[in-house]
Motif scaffolding. Sequence first.
Motif, PDB file in Angstrom:
ATOM      1  N   GLY A 168       0.810  -1.216   0.000  1.00 48.32           N
ATOM      2  CA  GLY A 168       0.000   0.000   0.000  1.00 48.32           C
ATOM      3  C   GLY A 168       0.845   1.269   0.000  1.00 48.32           C
ATOM      4  N   PRO A 169       1.837   1.397   0.934  1.00 45.14           N
ATOM      5  CA  PRO A 169       2.698   2.574   0.891  1.00 45.14           C
ATOM      6  C   PRO A 169       3.448   2.727  -0.422  1.00 45.14           C
ATOM      7  CG  PRO A 169       2.939   1.420   2.978  1.00 45.14           C
ATOM      8  CD  PRO A 169       2.088   0.550   2.113  1.00 45.14           C
ATOM      9  N   MET A 170       3.856   1.616  -1.003  1.00 41.71           N
ATOM     10  CA  MET A 170       4.567   1.678  -2.286  1.00 41.71           C
ATOM     11  C   MET A 170       3.674   2.280  -3.371  1.00 41.71           C
ATOM     12  SD  MET A 170       6.090  -1.584  -4.384  1.00 41.71           S
ATOM     13  CE  MET A 170       6.845  -1.412  -5.997  1.00 41.71           C
ATOM     14  N   ALA A 171       2.424   1.837  -3.447  1.00 41.43           N
ATOM     15  CA  ALA A 171       1.503   2.357  -4.466  1.00 41.43           C
ATOM     16  C   ALA A 171       1.166   3.825  -4.215  1.00 41.43           C
ATOM     17  CB  ALA A 171       0.234   1.507  -4.488  1.00 41.43           C
ATOM     18  N   ALA A 172       0.920   4.178  -2.953  1.00 39.67           N
ATOM     19  CA  ALA A 172       0.541   5.567  -2.645  1.00 39.67           C
ATOM     20  C   ALA A 172       1.688   6.539  -2.893  1.00 39.67           C
ATOM     21  CB  ALA A 172       0.073   5.654  -1.188  1.00 39.67           C
ATOM     22  N   LEU A 173       2.890   6.181  -2.447  1.00 37.39           N
ATOM     23  CA  LEU A 173       4.024   7.095  -2.636  1.00 37.39           C
ATOM     24  C   LEU A 173       4.388   7.218  -4.123  1.00 37.39           C
ATOM     25  CD1 LEU A 173       5.942   8.844  -0.975  1.00 37.39           C
ATOM     26  CD2 LEU A 173       7.590   6.962  -1.014  1.00 37.39           C
ATOM     27  N   ALA A 174       4.292   6.121  -4.868  1.00 37.25           N
ATOM     28  CA  ALA A 174       4.570   6.188  -6.309  1.00 37.25           C
ATOM     29  C   ALA A 174       3.537   7.060  -7.020  1.00 37.25           C
ATOM     30  CB  ALA A 174       4.577   4.785  -6.897  1.00 37.25           C
ATOM     31  N   GLN A 214       1.421   7.021  10.279  1.00 38.22           N
ATOM     32  CA  GLN A 214       1.692   5.608  10.566  1.00 38.22           C
ATOM     33  C   GLN A 214       0.529   4.732  10.134  1.00 38.22           C
ATOM     34  OE1 GLN A 214       3.369   4.847  14.490  1.00 38.22           O
ATOM     35  NE2 GLN A 214       3.750   7.040  14.769  1.00 38.22           N
ATOM     36  N   ARG A 215      -0.694   5.225  10.369  1.00 38.28           N
ATOM     37  CA  ARG A 215      -1.856   4.426   9.965  1.00 38.28           C
ATOM     38  C   ARG A 215      -1.973   4.360   8.444  1.00 38.28           C
ATOM     39  NH1 ARG A 215      -4.389   7.314  14.252  1.00 38.28           N
ATOM     40  NH2 ARG A 215      -5.315   8.749  12.747  1.00 38.28           N
ATOM     41  N   LEU A 216      -1.514   5.418   7.755  1.00 38.04           N
ATOM     42  CA  LEU A 216      -1.608   5.443   6.301  1.00 38.04           C
ATOM     43  C   LEU A 216      -0.531   4.585   5.657  1.00 38.04           C
ATOM     44  CD1 LEU A 216      -3.371   6.852   4.184  1.00 38.04           C
ATOM     45  CD2 LEU A 216      -1.621   8.635   4.010  1.00 38.04           C
ATOM     46  N   TRP A 217       0.565   4.349   6.375  1.00 37.77           N
ATOM     47  CA  TRP A 217       1.673   3.570   5.810  1.00 37.77           C
ATOM     48  C   TRP A 217       1.409   2.078   5.975  1.00 37.77           C
ATOM     49  CZ3 TRP A 217       5.300   6.661   3.456  1.00 37.77           C
ATOM     50  CH2 TRP A 217       6.377   6.011   2.864  1.00 37.77           C
ATOM     51  N   THR A 218       0.252   1.656   5.582  1.00 40.08           N
ATOM     52  CA  THR A 218      -0.129   0.240   5.607  1.00 40.08           C
ATOM     53  C   THR A 218      -0.919  -0.062   4.342  1.00 40.08           C
ATOM     54  OG1 THR A 218      -2.172   0.768   6.794  1.00 40.08           O
ATOM     55  CG2 THR A 218      -0.245   0.188   8.131  1.00 40.08           C
ATOM     56  N   THR A 219      -1.266  -1.316   4.175  1.00 40.98           N
ATOM     57  CA  THR A 219      -2.088  -1.700   3.034  1.00 40.98           C
ATOM     58  C   THR A 219      -3.523  -1.842   3.495  1.00 40.98           C
ATOM     59  OG1 THR A 219      -0.234  -2.861   2.017  1.00 40.98           O
ATOM     60  CG2 THR A 219      -2.432  -3.414   1.223  1.00 40.98           C
ATOM     61  N   GLY A 220      -4.334  -0.874   3.143  1.00 40.34           N
ATOM     62  CA  GLY A 220      -5.739  -0.874   3.534  1.00 40.34           C
ATOM     63  C   GLY A 220      -6.577  -0.108   2.539  1.00 40.34           C
ATOM     64  N   PRO A 221      -7.886  -0.053   2.763  1.00 43.25           N
ATOM     65  CA  PRO A 221      -8.759   0.660   1.821  1.00 43.25           C
ATOM     66  C   PRO A 221      -8.393   2.125   1.647  1.00 43.25           C
ATOM     67  CG  PRO A 221     -10.049  -0.715   3.313  1.00 43.25           C
ATOM     68  CD  PRO A 221      -8.644  -0.733   3.825  1.00 43.25           C
ATOM     69  N   ALA A 222      -8.009   2.797   2.734  1.00 43.57           N
ATOM     70  CA  ALA A 222      -7.657   4.217   2.629  1.00 43.57           C
ATOM     71  C   ALA A 222      -6.415   4.412   1.775  1.00 43.57           C
ATOM     72  CB  ALA A 222      -7.444   4.798   4.024  1.00 43.57           C
ATOM     73  N   VAL A 224      -5.117   2.310  -0.503  1.00 47.63           N
ATOM     74  CA  VAL A 224      -5.381   1.931  -1.893  1.00 47.63           C
ATOM     75  C   VAL A 224      -6.226   2.998  -2.598  1.00 47.63           C
ATOM     76  CG1 VAL A 224      -6.478   0.207  -3.370  1.00 47.63           C
ATOM     77  CG2 VAL A 224      -5.143  -0.523  -1.385  1.00 47.63           C
ATOM     78  N   GLY A 225      -7.239   3.507  -1.896  1.00 48.62           N
ATOM     79  CA  GLY A 225      -8.065   4.560  -2.498  1.00 48.62           C
ATOM     80  C   GLY A 225      -7.263   5.820  -2.777  1.00 48.62           C
ATOM     81  N   LEU A 226      -6.381   6.185  -1.846  1.00 47.38           N
ATOM     82  CA  LEU A 226      -5.532   7.358  -2.068  1.00 47.38           C
ATOM     83  C   LEU A 226      -4.619   7.156  -3.264  1.00 47.38           C
ATOM     84  CD1 LEU A 226      -4.445  10.106  -1.125  1.00 47.38           C
ATOM     85  CD2 LEU A 226      -2.850   8.855   0.373  1.00 47.38           C
ATOM     86  N   ALA A 227      -4.042   5.962  -3.383  1.00 51.71           N
ATOM     87  CA  ALA A 227      -3.149   5.684  -4.521  1.00 51.71           C
ATOM     88  C   ALA A 227      -3.902   5.762  -5.842  1.00 51.71           C
ATOM     89  CB  ALA A 227      -2.520   4.300  -4.342  1.00 51.71           C
ATOM     90  N   LEU A 228      -5.103   5.222  -5.881  1.00 52.13           N
ATOM     91  CA  LEU A 228      -5.893   5.270  -7.116  1.00 52.13           C
ATOM     92  C   LEU A 228      -6.265   6.708  -7.479  1.00 52.13           C
ATOM     93  CD1 LEU A 228      -8.249   2.176  -6.706  1.00 52.13           C
ATOM     94  CD2 LEU A 228      -6.380   2.464  -8.348  1.00 52.13           C
ATOM     95  N   ALA A 229      -6.673   7.482  -6.466  1.00 50.07           N
ATOM     96  CA  ALA A 229      -7.068   8.867  -6.731  1.00 50.07           C
ATOM     97  C   ALA A 229      -5.893   9.684  -7.261  1.00 50.07           C
ATOM     98  CB  ALA A 229      -7.618   9.500  -5.458  1.00 50.07           C
ATOM     99  N   LEU A 230      -4.724   9.521  -6.653  1.00 45.54           N
ATOM    100  CA  LEU A 230      -3.545  10.258  -7.104  1.00 45.54           C
ATOM    101  C   LEU A 230      -3.121   9.822  -8.505  1.00 45.54           C
ATOM    102  CD1 LEU A 230      -1.458  10.242  -3.794  1.00 45.54           C
ATOM    103  CD2 LEU A 230      -2.643  12.187  -4.822  1.00 45.54           C
ATOM    104  N   ALA A 231      -3.180   8.522  -8.763  1.00 51.16           N
ATOM    105  CA  ALA A 231      -2.776   8.021 -10.085  1.00 51.16           C
ATOM    106  C   ALA A 231      -3.728   8.517 -11.177  1.00 51.16           C
ATOM    107  CB  ALA A 231      -2.726   6.497 -10.066  1.00 51.16           C
TER     108      ALA A 231
END
Length: 253
Positions: A168-174, A214-222, A224-231
Amino acid sequence: MNEWPELSGIRDDIPPAPGPEAVNAALTRSALDGAETWSRPRPYRAWALLAMEARMLRPVIWLLSALVMAVAIGAGYALVRVEAAEFVLALAAPLVAAAGVATLYGPEQDDAFELVAVTPTSPRIVLLARVTLVFGYDLLLALLASVVLAPLSYLPAGLSSLIATWLGPMAALAALTLLLAVCWNPGGAMGGALAVWSLYALTFTDAPVPESLQRLWTTGPATVGLALALAIAAVIMTGAGEPIRRARATHRS
């Protein structure tokens, strides 16, 4: 020219110059001649685009990603203890992915930027192809590192739990880095990614860091949703206007 005595009659056998309709007909014929490539199946065209973009990406992207992940595996073995593999991969995998996608857009990093900009292929499709290649490559490296380091993690769920620490952090930060690269520039994008990454790295120390990070640096719905929105935002912004502080050389006004 017929008004000149020396050139009198020189245009008698020369036909008149073609009008604009001749140019339009030539362009239309040229476009129709090239239309036969679109008759190929979509999977073939997608594979051809990926193969072409793979040749245009700089080899240093592949080498640096593999080198950093190899160092992470070595560090994981060197720090043999509980949560060592989680710690190493949660830091290394997002940073590798962010560094890779930061160099995928913009004339500063792409020697063929202007050439690609005038091709019929949409810049959004080109960007998606490059992200697929680089992020997919980094994802495979991270999965390989997880398989190697999983015996050291001592996690109840094993390999899947270890993958959840970095996916999850990998997808969101990318995705965040990609959006900054499109709207700003590669250097600013990498700087923003390093700032976020450093804040998370401080969570392993006694420094005060917001718990939300810290809570965002995990793999969860929030996440994944953030990564999709940014992408999605990055893809929409691609080629839509002038990036911040970038000269109007190759973009539409």
